[in-house]
Design a protein around this motif. Structure first.
Motif, PDB file in Angstrom:
ATOM      1  N   GLY A 127       0.712  -1.282   0.087  1.00 26.21           N
ATOM      2  CA  GLY A 127      -0.179   0.105  -0.082  1.00 26.21           C
ATOM      3  C   GLY A 127       0.917   1.275   0.147  1.00 26.21           C
ATOM      4  N   GLU A 128       1.874   1.179   0.580  1.00 27.22           N
ATOM      5  CA  GLU A 128       2.775   2.316   0.880  1.00 27.22           C
ATOM      6  C   GLU A 128       3.809   2.374  -0.374  1.00 27.22           C
ATOM      7  OE1 GLU A 128       5.246   2.049   4.332  1.00 27.22           O
ATOM      8  OE2 GLU A 128       3.883   2.797   5.586  1.00 27.22           O
ATOM      9  N   PHE A 129       3.852   1.442  -1.079  1.00 25.87           N
ATOM     10  CA  PHE A 129       4.565   1.539  -2.469  1.00 25.87           C
ATOM     11  C   PHE A 129       3.673   2.195  -3.376  1.00 25.87           C
ATOM     12  CE2 PHE A 129       5.763  -0.567  -6.579  1.00 25.87           C
ATOM     13  CZ  PHE A 129       7.093   0.038  -6.628  1.00 25.87           C
ATOM     14  N   VAL A 130       2.551   1.565  -3.518  1.00 29.79           N
ATOM     15  CA  VAL A 130       1.644   1.990  -4.680  1.00 29.79           C
ATOM     16  C   VAL A 130       0.938   3.229  -4.486  1.00 29.79           C
ATOM     17  CG1 VAL A 130      -0.435   1.289  -5.870  1.00 29.79           C
ATOM     18  CG2 VAL A 130       1.266  -0.421  -5.288  1.00 29.79           C
ATOM     19  N   PHE A 131       0.447   3.512  -3.230  1.00 30.47           N
ATOM     20  CA  PHE A 131      -0.306   4.777  -2.771  1.00 30.47           C
ATOM     21  C   PHE A 131       0.363   5.757  -2.112  1.00 30.47           C
ATOM     22  CE2 PHE A 131      -3.355   1.103  -3.159  1.00 30.47           C
ATOM     23  CZ  PHE A 131      -3.766   1.160  -4.355  1.00 30.47           C
ATOM     24  N   GLY A 132       1.626   5.527  -1.604  1.00 25.65           N
ATOM     25  CA  GLY A 132       2.248   6.487  -0.787  1.00 25.65           C
ATOM     26  C   GLY A 132       1.462   6.664   0.667  1.00 25.65           C
ATOM     27  N   GLY A 133       2.269   7.330   1.631  1.00 24.72           N
ATOM     28  CA  GLY A 133       2.005   7.184   2.889  1.00 24.72           C
ATOM     29  C   GLY A 133       1.168   8.441   3.713  1.00 24.72           C
ATOM     30  N   ASN A 134       0.804   9.339   2.645  1.00 20.18           N
ATOM     31  CA  ASN A 134       0.250  10.337   2.999  1.00 20.18           C
ATOM     32  C   ASN A 134      -1.287  10.218   3.096  1.00 20.18           C
ATOM     33  OD1 ASN A 134       2.326  11.930   3.157  1.00 20.18           O
ATOM     34  ND2 ASN A 134       2.111  12.582   0.799  1.00 20.18           N
ATOM     35  N   PRO A 135      -2.103  10.542   3.986  1.00 20.66           N
ATOM     36  CA  PRO A 135      -3.655  10.444   4.323  1.00 20.66           C
ATOM     37  C   PRO A 135      -4.313  11.034   2.855  1.00 20.66           C
ATOM     38  CG  PRO A 135      -2.667  11.520   6.119  1.00 20.66           C
ATOM     39  CD  PRO A 135      -1.463  11.597   5.102  1.00 20.66           C
ATOM     40  N   LYS A 136      -5.282  10.482   2.484  1.00 21.75           N
ATOM     41  CA  LYS A 136      -6.169  10.914   1.285  1.00 21.75           C
ATOM     42  C   LYS A 136      -7.629  11.167   1.585  1.00 21.75           C
ATOM     43  CE  LYS A 136      -3.317   7.824  -1.841  1.00 21.75           C
ATOM     44  NZ  LYS A 136      -2.387   9.168  -2.346  1.00 21.75           N
ATOM     45  N   VAL A 137      -8.330  11.977   0.783  1.00 22.85           N
ATOM     46  CA  VAL A 137      -9.725  12.204   1.321  1.00 22.85           C
ATOM     47  C   VAL A 137     -10.607  11.303   0.438  1.00 22.85           C
ATOM     48  CG1 VAL A 137     -11.432  14.059   0.819  1.00 22.85           C
ATOM     49  CG2 VAL A 137      -9.028  14.684   1.295  1.00 22.85           C
ATOM     50  N   MET A 138     -11.590  10.739   1.210  1.00 31.78           N
ATOM     51  CA  MET A 138     -12.636   9.759   0.656  1.00 31.78           C
ATOM     52  C   MET A 138     -13.275  10.476  -0.325  1.00 31.78           C
ATOM     53  SD  MET A 138     -13.798   6.778   0.020  1.00 31.78           S
ATOM     54  CE  MET A 138     -12.848   6.083   1.110  1.00 31.78           C
ATOM     55  N   ILE A 139     -13.736   9.800  -1.376  1.00 32.99           N
ATOM     56  CA  ILE A 139     -14.627  10.581  -2.462  1.00 32.99           C
ATOM     57  C   ILE A 139     -16.037  10.295  -2.195  1.00 32.99           C
ATOM     58  CG2 ILE A 139     -12.844  10.230  -4.328  1.00 32.99           C
ATOM     59  CD1 ILE A 139     -14.051   7.724  -5.114  1.00 32.99           C
ATOM     60  N   THR A 140     -16.459  10.976  -0.980  1.00 36.26           N
ATOM     61  CA  THR A 140     -17.673  10.956  -0.420  1.00 36.26           C
ATOM     62  C   THR A 140     -18.867  11.444  -1.299  1.00 36.26           C
ATOM     63  OG1 THR A 140     -16.742  11.442   1.763  1.00 36.26           O
ATOM     64  CG2 THR A 140     -19.325  11.390   1.436  1.00 36.26           C
TER      65      THR A 140
END
Length: 325
Positions: A127-140
């Motif tokens: 997950g960290e390799f593909v998406f990075g470690g920063n928080p993301k905003v859910m596409i609510t």
């Protein structure tokens, strides 16, 4: 005496003085509890099939939500990103069954537990390799989830007997509805379908299930896929209430005290345990938290579970195990 009054009497006086605020706290605890129950369902699914606690369920929640958000950030429409995220969880289920579970049939439970721990760290790294470690905003809003709030004024619960004031977030209502629907669907799946009966047989005895023609590989793949769907729904709802980050794994592990209270194999137990933890920790945070410092919500669930273990180790709906010697 003053300390006893602060701990045993004053919180209840506060509840009686502001009943509309108490109702608000109970509602927020209910929503949190039903979401804890949704998390616990993923653990129940795997435990029913393999008899082992799936330590990886927490990171599956994070990984599913990150997959959904990451696909949308890459330009994929929200509806297609949702379908592809479900497909990714299906591929993960097939990979876990083919590469891990198939080779561990009839192994001791500790071996299966260690396998799920290994899977946890693999998914964290991936997950960290593909998406990075920063928080993301859910596409609510892109997923059609409601926003905004509704003000509910219950009569007679406000100051001087007037109308009270309770704020209901639309997202919380949607989360509760989704969780309740999934609980009902999984309950029917376990109790009314052939696959559900086969799953219970596999949980009781792998070798006996194989001897009567039940495909262990198929059952495990189906169960891990179902757990992946639950993880995706959980990640969407929890991510919509906060951010999508690896910190959600800690929230997901709140399912452990839920399972201790309800029983590791019981869907009704997951619901009841989730509500006890959700409402209990919210009441504790609001009314008893100021007495002992903030942050009680992060550990109170485990204290409740520890106390409960002393009196009913198998949980409210768990089966009492009797071994003859």
């Amino acid at each position: 005496m003053n300390t006893l009054h602060l701990v045993l009497i004053d919180p209840f006086l506060q509840m009686a003085a502001q009943p509309d605020f108490l109702l608000q706290v109970l509602w927020e605890g209910f929503v949190g509890g039903i979401l804890y129950a949704l998390i616990a369902l993923g653990f129940v699914l795997i435990f029913k099939a393999s008899g082992v606690f799936n330590f990886a369920q927490g990171i599956m929640v994070v990984f599913a939500a990150l997959t959904l958000v990451g696909l949308h950030e890459a330009g994929v429409p929200a509806w297609l990103a949702l379908i592809l995220a479900i497909a990714v969880m299906g591929v993960l289920a097939l990979a876990v069954e083919g590469l891990v579970m198939r080779h561990l049939v009839n192994q001791p439970d500790i071996i299966l537990l260690m396998a799920t721990i290994g899977l946890t760290y693999f998914l964290i790294g991936l997950g960290e390799f593909v998406f990075g470690g920063n928080p993301k905003v859910m596409i609510t809003s892109e997923l059609g989830l409601p926003t905004g709030s509704t003000v509910f004024e219950p009569p007679g619960l406000g100051p001087d007997g007037g109308p009270g004031l309770v704020v209901l977030q639309h997202l919380d209502i949607a989360a509760a509805v989704v969780a309740i629907v999934m609980v009902m669907v999984l309950g029917i799946f376990f109790n009314k379908t052939r696959i559900g009966r086969a799953l219970r047989a596999v949980a009781d005895d792998h070798q006996a299930a194989l001897s009567v023609g039940i495909s262990l590989n198929q059952i495990w793949a189906i169960v891990w896929f179902a757990a992946g769907i639950v993880a995706l729904a959980t990640g969407i709802m929890w991510g919509a209430r906060s951010d999508v980050s690896f910190a959600l794994e800690i929230v997901a592990l709140k399912a452990l005290p839920v399972l201790i209270l309800g029983g590791f194999t019981s869907i009704p137990g997951a619901i009841v345990g989730g509500l006890i933890i959700g409402v209990g920790e919210k009441l504790g945070e609001i009314y008893w938290g100021p007495l002992i410092g903030s942050g009680i919500e992060s550990w109170l669930a485990y204290v409740i579970a520890l106390i409960f273990l002393l009196f009913r180790p198998q949980g409210l709906f768990g089966e009492r195990i009797i071994e003859r010697v």
